[in-house]
Design an enzyme around this catalytic site. Structure first.
Site, PDB file in Angstrom:
ATOM      1  N   LYS A   1       0.472  -1.098   0.287  1.00  0.00           N
ATOM      2  CA  LYS A   1       0.022  -0.074   0.184  1.00  0.00           C
ATOM      3  C   LYS A   1       0.956   1.397   0.553  1.00  0.00           C
ATOM      4  O   LYS A   1       1.572   1.484   0.418  1.00  0.00           O
ATOM      5  CB  LYS A   1      -1.050  -0.436   1.346  1.00  0.00           C
ATOM      6  CG  LYS A   1      -1.954   1.080   1.301  1.00  0.00           C
ATOM      7  CD  LYS A   1      -3.238   0.662   2.438  1.00  0.00           C
ATOM      8  CE  LYS A   1      -4.095   1.492   2.710  1.00  0.00           C
ATOM      9  NZ  LYS A   1      -4.815   0.899   3.910  1.00  0.00           N
TER      10      LYS A   1
ATOM     11  N   SER B   1     -10.683  -0.871   6.322  1.00  0.00           N
ATOM     12  CA  SER B   1      -9.997  -0.587   5.138  1.00  0.00           C
ATOM     13  C   SER B   1      -9.714  -1.268   4.373  1.00  0.00           C
ATOM     14  O   SER B   1      -9.054  -0.863   3.717  1.00  0.00           O
ATOM     15  CB  SER B   1      -8.851   1.104   5.246  1.00  0.00           C
ATOM     16  OG  SER B   1      -9.470   2.148   5.507  1.00  0.00           O
TER      17      SER B   1
ATOM     18  N   SER C   1      -9.966   1.602   1.963  1.00  0.00           N
ATOM     19  CA  SER C   1      -8.948   2.501   1.442  1.00  0.00           C
ATOM     20  C   SER C   1      -8.087   1.519   1.052  1.00  0.00           C
ATOM     21  O   SER C   1      -7.246   2.098  -0.193  1.00  0.00           O
ATOM     22  CB  SER C   1      -8.285   3.606   2.257  1.00  0.00           C
ATOM     23  OG  SER C   1      -7.294   2.722   3.571  1.00  0.00           O
TER      24      SER C   1
END
Length: 466
Positions: free
Chosen positions: A66, A165, A141
């Site tokens: 990420k 997320s 997310s």
């Protein structure tokens, strides 16, 4: 396969690069690729397998990280246009441990700004789409991670979770996501002190998620709250026979879509048929009260941090980021920090009472089956005939960030009517990671999904809202 020489780490990376070149344009899962740097690492891994010896657990495996998990010397923008040229001065703890364990970071995955939305789009990187149906979002997310795994662009991925997320993208893309209990996996100061948050793994199978969780876990000198290493354990092939499982469909009053409920009950029925004892329970929660609790918490930590980081560049921000900061600010004005803590500890006690006598609890990950890929949801969302003021009230993940000592594993539960996967959450007692992985493996055994994947695609389906 690496150990038996059936497959070389070089061959695997070459296949993933070719797959990425062919299909990533249609989903936009990566902020950048690191293929040139990754290939020498793959060659070195192949040489080490040829020599045998003591080999680290991720040796030769491509891992997509990420973007918020900074890599020393590379950009670290958090999705913000105004910070797109800033660079990380150190490796994030999860990056450090992946590299130490022989993992090969070959790509970085998209997020919404500040990881503050459950869709994945923003002015800097555009819209990330769900490989199963590109009309819809992979969630957020950690949406880029979920999309990359579903599309075959990586073997493992890192994620993070402060309100769902990790679990939401895993559920919307047919993957497995682990929200570790607070402290299990070290974070980066100062927001590592936020007891809602946590970093963790996303993968295609329960065993793969456990593998990466074990690499990530353990004390770190940069995170004072990090805990001693406790392995998630390699999941067994059991079916959950003899386990006592609480089933809760609505977590109080969440408006669960019919297809989501059907798939959740399907998981429970399969476990019951395999010998588990499943009992349906109720919880005295409301999505409105949980939203108020959550934004009160954000109003005293994450919201002010975001305001500090974006001061002077507010005009560059996505509408959902401005809405988040406004909601957090308003909640802090209306509620004292102590008010939030009182509400949180009441919820934690109610969960503990409900789970007494059970090994784990199963519930949906999201009451709504899908989100539009480019949706803003500034005016709320329609959910099963109800209009919710905030679209986050359509997700069922936040209670377990409030009760964040509980490990939660998200696993696939079936397909929604709109053509994307749905998922369930397996909630354990505080710090009982092993049980959620054991039960996750049981769900995987009684309702196997490994090998399922979306059809191929190549071109984007619509224009970006930016």
């Amino acid at each position: 396969m690496f150990r038996s020489r059936e497959l070389s780490p070089v061959e695997l990376l070459e296949a993933i690069i070719a797959r990425s070149d062919a299909v990533n344009a249609g989903i936009n899962a990566f902020t950048e690729t690191l293929f040139e740097e990754a290939m020498p690492a793959a060659r070195d891994a192949a040489s080490r397998y040829a020599r045998d010896g003591d080999l680290p657990p991720l040796l030769g495996l491509p891992v997509a990280t990420k973007e918020k998990h900074g890599i020393r010397g590379r950009t670290l923008s958090q999705g913000l246009v105004a910070r797109q040229h800033e660079r990380a001065t150190e490796n994030h703890p999860v990056v450090e441990r992946i590299l130490q364990s022989g993992g090969i970071i070959h790509a970085r995955t998209t997020t919404p700004e500040f990881s503050c939305a459950t869709v994945t789009h923003g002015p800097l990187w555009g819209v990330t789409r769900n490989p199963w149906n590109r009309q819809y979002s992979p969630g957020g997310s950690s949406g880029g991670a979920g999309a990359a795994l579903a599309a075959g662009l990586t073997t493992l991925a890192t994620a993070s979770d402060i309100a769902g997320s990790t679990r939401l993208p895993a559920s919307f893309t047919g993957n497995v996501g682990f929200k570790a209990p607070y402290g299990r996996i070290p974070g980066l100061a100062p927001l590592s002190a936020d007891h809602y948050r946590g970093d963790g793994p996303m993968a295609r199978t329960v065993a793969d998620a456990a593998l990466l969780a074990n690499v990530m876990a353990g004390r770190h000198p940069g995170d004072h709250a990090s805990l001693a290493y406790a392995p998630a354990l390699a999941p067994s092939s059991g079916t959950g026979a003899g386990m006592r499982i609480a089933l809760c469909i609505r977590l109080g009053n969440y408006p669960v879509a019919a297809d989501v409920e059907t798939n959740t009950r399907r998981v429970a029925a399969a476990l019951r048929d395999a010998g588990a004892m499943v009992e349906e329970i109720e919880l005295p929660w409301t999505s409105q009260n949980i939203s108020r609790m959550m934004f009160t918490h954000f109003g005293y930590l994450l919201g002010p941090a975001m305001e500090d980081e974006t001061a002077g560049s507010e005009g560059w921000l996505a509408p959902y980021t401005r809405r988040f900061m406004s909601d957090a600010r308003q909640a802090a004005e209306q509620n004292r920090f102590l008010d939030g803590v009182r509400s949180e500890t009441l919820l934690q006690a109610q969960l503990a009472d409900a789970m007494a006598g059970f090994d784990a609890l199963i519930c949906p990950a999201s009451a709504v089956a899908a989100l539009e890929a480019d949706g803003m949801y500034l005016d709320g969302i329609d959910a099963n005939g109800e209009r919710l003021e905030h679209y986050w009230q359509g997700h069922m993940t936040a209670p377990f960030n409030i009760a964040n000592r509980c490990p939660v594993l998200a696993v696939p539960s079936g397909m929604a009517d709109c053509g994307i996967p749905t998922g369930v959450q397996i909630v354990g007692h505080p710090f009982d990671d092993a049980t959620v992985f054991r039960l996750g493996a049981a769900v995987e055994a009684v309702l196997p999904w490994a090998g399922g994947h979306p059809e191929d695609f190549s071109a984007p389906s619509s224009m970006s809202p930016y």
